[in-house]
Enzyme design. Structure first.
Site, PDB file in Angstrom:
ATOM      1  N   ASP A 119      28.655  31.267  31.812  1.00 60.51           N
ATOM      2  CA  ASP A 119      28.136  32.429  32.530  1.00 60.51           C
ATOM      3  C   ASP A 119      28.500  33.742  31.836  1.00 60.51           C
ATOM      4  O   ASP A 119      27.693  34.674  31.784  1.00 60.51           O
ATOM      5  CB  ASP A 119      28.686  32.449  33.957  1.00 60.51           C
ATOM      6  CG  ASP A 119      27.978  31.458  34.868  1.00 60.51           C
ATOM      7  OD1 ASP A 119      26.867  31.025  34.531  1.00 60.51           O
ATOM      8  OD2 ASP A 119      28.547  31.117  35.927  1.00 60.51           O
ATOM      9  N   GLU A 144      28.044  43.078  39.828  1.00 61.82           N
ATOM     10  CA  GLU A 144      28.506  44.057  40.800  1.00 61.82           C
ATOM     11  C   GLU A 144      29.028  45.315  40.129  1.00 61.82           C
ATOM     12  O   GLU A 144      29.395  45.315  38.950  1.00 61.82           O
ATOM     13  CB  GLU A 144      29.610  43.484  41.704  1.00 61.82           C
ATOM     14  CG  GLU A 144      30.989  43.372  41.058  1.00 61.82           C
ATOM     15  CD  GLU A 144      31.163  42.165  40.167  1.00 61.82           C
ATOM     16  OE1 GLU A 144      31.741  42.336  39.055  1.00 61.82           O
ATOM     17  OE2 GLU A 144      30.742  41.060  40.559  1.00 61.82           O
ATOM     18  N   ASP A 184      42.355  49.062  48.286  1.00 64.26           N
ATOM     19  CA  ASP A 184      42.354  48.818  46.839  1.00 64.26           C
ATOM     20  C   ASP A 184      41.064  49.263  46.189  1.00 64.26           C
ATOM     21  O   ASP A 184      41.008  49.458  44.973  1.00 64.26           O
ATOM     22  CB  ASP A 184      42.577  47.334  46.552  1.00 64.26           C
ATOM     23  CG  ASP A 184      44.023  46.914  46.752  1.00 64.26           C
ATOM     24  OD1 ASP A 184      44.886  47.795  46.921  1.00 64.26           O
ATOM     25  OD2 ASP A 184      44.292  45.696  46.749  1.00 64.26           O
ATOM     26  N   THR A 187      28.144  35.724  44.709  1.00 64.88           N
ATOM     27  CA  THR A 187      28.989  34.527  44.669  1.00 64.88           C
ATOM     28  C   THR A 187      30.142  34.676  43.671  1.00 64.88           C
ATOM     29  O   THR A 187      30.878  33.723  43.450  1.00 64.88           O
ATOM     30  CB  THR A 187      28.169  33.282  44.289  1.00 64.88           C
ATOM     31  OG1 THR A 187      27.551  33.499  43.023  1.00 64.88           O
ATOM     32  CG2 THR A 187      27.112  32.991  45.335  1.00 64.88           C
ATOM     33  N   ALA A 188      30.290  35.863  43.083  1.00 69.33           N
ATOM     34  CA  ALA A 188      31.349  36.088  42.094  1.00 69.33           C
ATOM     35  C   ALA A 188      32.507  36.850  42.750  1.00 69.33           C
ATOM     36  O   ALA A 188      33.096  36.384  43.711  1.00 69.33           O
ATOM     37  CB  ALA A 188      30.768  36.815  40.889  1.00 69.33           C
ATOM     38  N   TYR A 189      32.845  38.024  42.221  1.00 64.20           N
ATOM     39  CA  TYR A 189      33.953  38.819  42.750  1.00 64.20           C
ATOM     40  C   TYR A 189      33.769  39.100  44.241  1.00 64.20           C
ATOM     41  O   TYR A 189      34.720  39.062  45.037  1.00 64.20           O
ATOM     42  CB  TYR A 189      34.035  40.118  41.949  1.00 64.20           C
ATOM     43  CG  TYR A 189      35.238  40.993  42.202  1.00 64.20           C
ATOM     44  CD1 TYR A 189      36.339  40.546  42.922  1.00 64.20           C
ATOM     45  CD2 TYR A 189      35.277  42.287  41.683  1.00 64.20           C
ATOM     46  CE1 TYR A 189      37.443  41.364  43.131  1.00 64.20           C
ATOM     47  CE2 TYR A 189      36.372  43.112  41.878  1.00 64.20           C
ATOM     48  CZ  TYR A 189      37.441  42.647  42.615  1.00 64.20           C
ATOM     49  OH  TYR A 189      38.522  43.468  42.815  1.00 64.20           O
ATOM     50  N   ASN A 190      32.537  39.374  44.643  1.00 62.26           N
ATOM     51  CA  ASN A 190      32.241  39.660  46.038  1.00 62.26           C
ATOM     52  C   ASN A 190      32.679  38.528  46.968  1.00 62.26           C
ATOM     53  O   ASN A 190      33.273  38.761  48.018  1.00 62.26           O
ATOM     54  CB  ASN A 190      30.736  39.913  46.188  1.00 62.26           C
ATOM     55  CG  ASN A 190      30.307  40.043  47.635  1.00 62.26           C
ATOM     56  OD1 ASN A 190      30.585  41.032  48.295  1.00 62.26           O
ATOM     57  ND2 ASN A 190      29.613  39.024  48.129  1.00 62.26           N
ATOM     58  N   LEU A 191      32.410  37.288  46.580  1.00 61.16           N
ATOM     59  CA  LEU A 191      32.804  36.141  47.404  1.00 61.16           C
ATOM     60  C   LEU A 191      34.322  36.009  47.454  1.00 61.16           C
ATOM     61  O   LEU A 191      34.889  35.708  48.511  1.00 61.16           O
ATOM     62  CB  LEU A 191      32.171  34.860  46.865  1.00 61.16           C
ATOM     63  CG  LEU A 191      32.473  33.575  47.640  1.00 61.16           C
ATOM     64  CD1 LEU A 191      31.994  33.682  49.083  1.00 61.16           C
ATOM     65  CD2 LEU A 191      31.825  32.375  46.961  1.00 61.16           C
ATOM     66  N   SER A 192      34.999  36.245  46.332  1.00 61.75           N
ATOM     67  CA  SER A 192      36.458  36.191  46.310  1.00 61.75           C
ATOM     68  C   SER A 192      37.070  37.250  47.227  1.00 61.75           C
ATOM     69  O   SER A 192      38.160  37.058  47.762  1.00 61.75           O
ATOM     70  CB  SER A 192      36.972  36.398  44.891  1.00 61.75           C
ATOM     71  OG  SER A 192      36.521  35.367  44.031  1.00 61.75           O
TER      72      SER A 192
END
Length: 264
Positions: free
Chosen positions: A50, A124, A153, A164-169
């Site tokens: 990716d 993002e 933060d 589904t990347a940083y946003n999901l975390s």
């Protein structure tokens, strides 16, 4: 969704990551098809993970002509990639592929010194505190103040692909492709403590104003491009930079987004 373009006679270019795994996997593929240079191709076939695919897509945003991209996973995660193994010839896979439009975000970040930087983000745009002091941010949508002060933060705005990347975390919502929506998600909010974020229409124009920037400096990051010590950050979807990802039938990004929501 855009109408699928006929790719049955498409000329293909092969772009391979420097990783040993990708280079080994490309060996047989190089001999299986008459490849052309990327500048002359109708479709780019990208081998890697990716991260490498995002690198290729970002490079292509500067081209005069945006081309569909078919990724093959020879990396680590491969969420946006197809499987590398298939009995079908690569030309057949491209001709039968499902086409998914991806509209990146345009970030304009103005520093405290007044310098403006413009970058695009496929996943993002995130604002992050630079020191131990929490960031304080005013949130505006379409010119209207929606939150006088968010302390924490930071905060991010994600596309459906990036949801589904940083946003999901960060416990943000997963957005289906084709929804034409954006996810706005706070990062460890201190005040208002219970605010979980918002889902915005893709047409929304987002503006973040940094409060107390001398005491609480903030950096803005568009995927991998960082601007430090920002004063104002403006974010909007970039229709003129819409990209196209190609997926094998039954192996679409939409299906993986559905599956991700039922992981336990």
């Amino acid at each position: 969704m855009t109408t699928d373009t006929n790719l049955s006679q498409a000329s293909l270019a092969l772009i391979v990551s420097d990783s040993a795994k990708a280079q080994a996997g490309a060996q047989a593929l190089r001999e299986s098809h008459p490849w052309v240079p990327a500048a002359d191709a109708d479709v780019l076939v990208v081998l890697g993970g990716d991260g490498f695919l995002l690198h290729v897509l970002h490079d292509m945003l500067d081209w005069d002509q945006l081309k569909p991209v078919f990724g093959m996973n020879l990396g680590t995660v491969g969420f946006m990639m197809n499987g590398p193994a298939s009995p079908a010839p690569i030309a057949q896979r491209i001709a039968e592929a499902h086409q998914v439009p991806v509209r990146p975000l345009r970030m304009q970040a103005v520093t405290r010194s007044g310098t403006a930087h413009t970058y695009h983000a496929i996943n993002e745009v995130s604002l992050l505190r630079e020191t131990r002091q929490s960031a304080k941010v005013e949130v505006r949508i379409n010119g209207r103040v929606r939150m006088d002060e968010l302390a924490g933060d930071g905060i991010l705005v994600a596309t459906p692909v990036g949801s589904t990347a940083y946003n999901l975390s960060a416990h943000g919502p997963i957005l289906p492709l084709g929804s034409r929506m954006l996810a706005m998600t706070p990062l460890n909010p201190f005040r208002p403590r219970r605010w979980k974020g918002a889902i915005l229409p893709e047409s929304a124009e987002v503006e973040f104003r940094i409060l107390e920037p001398d005491k609480r400096p903030v950096a803005a990051v568009a995927d991998h491009k960082e601007v430090r010590d920002v004063a104002v950050v403006r974010i909007s979807a970039s229709a003129e930079k819409e990209l196209t990802l190609l997926f094998d039938p039954g192996f679409t990004l939409e299906e993986r987004i559905f599956a991700e929501q039922f992981q336990v």
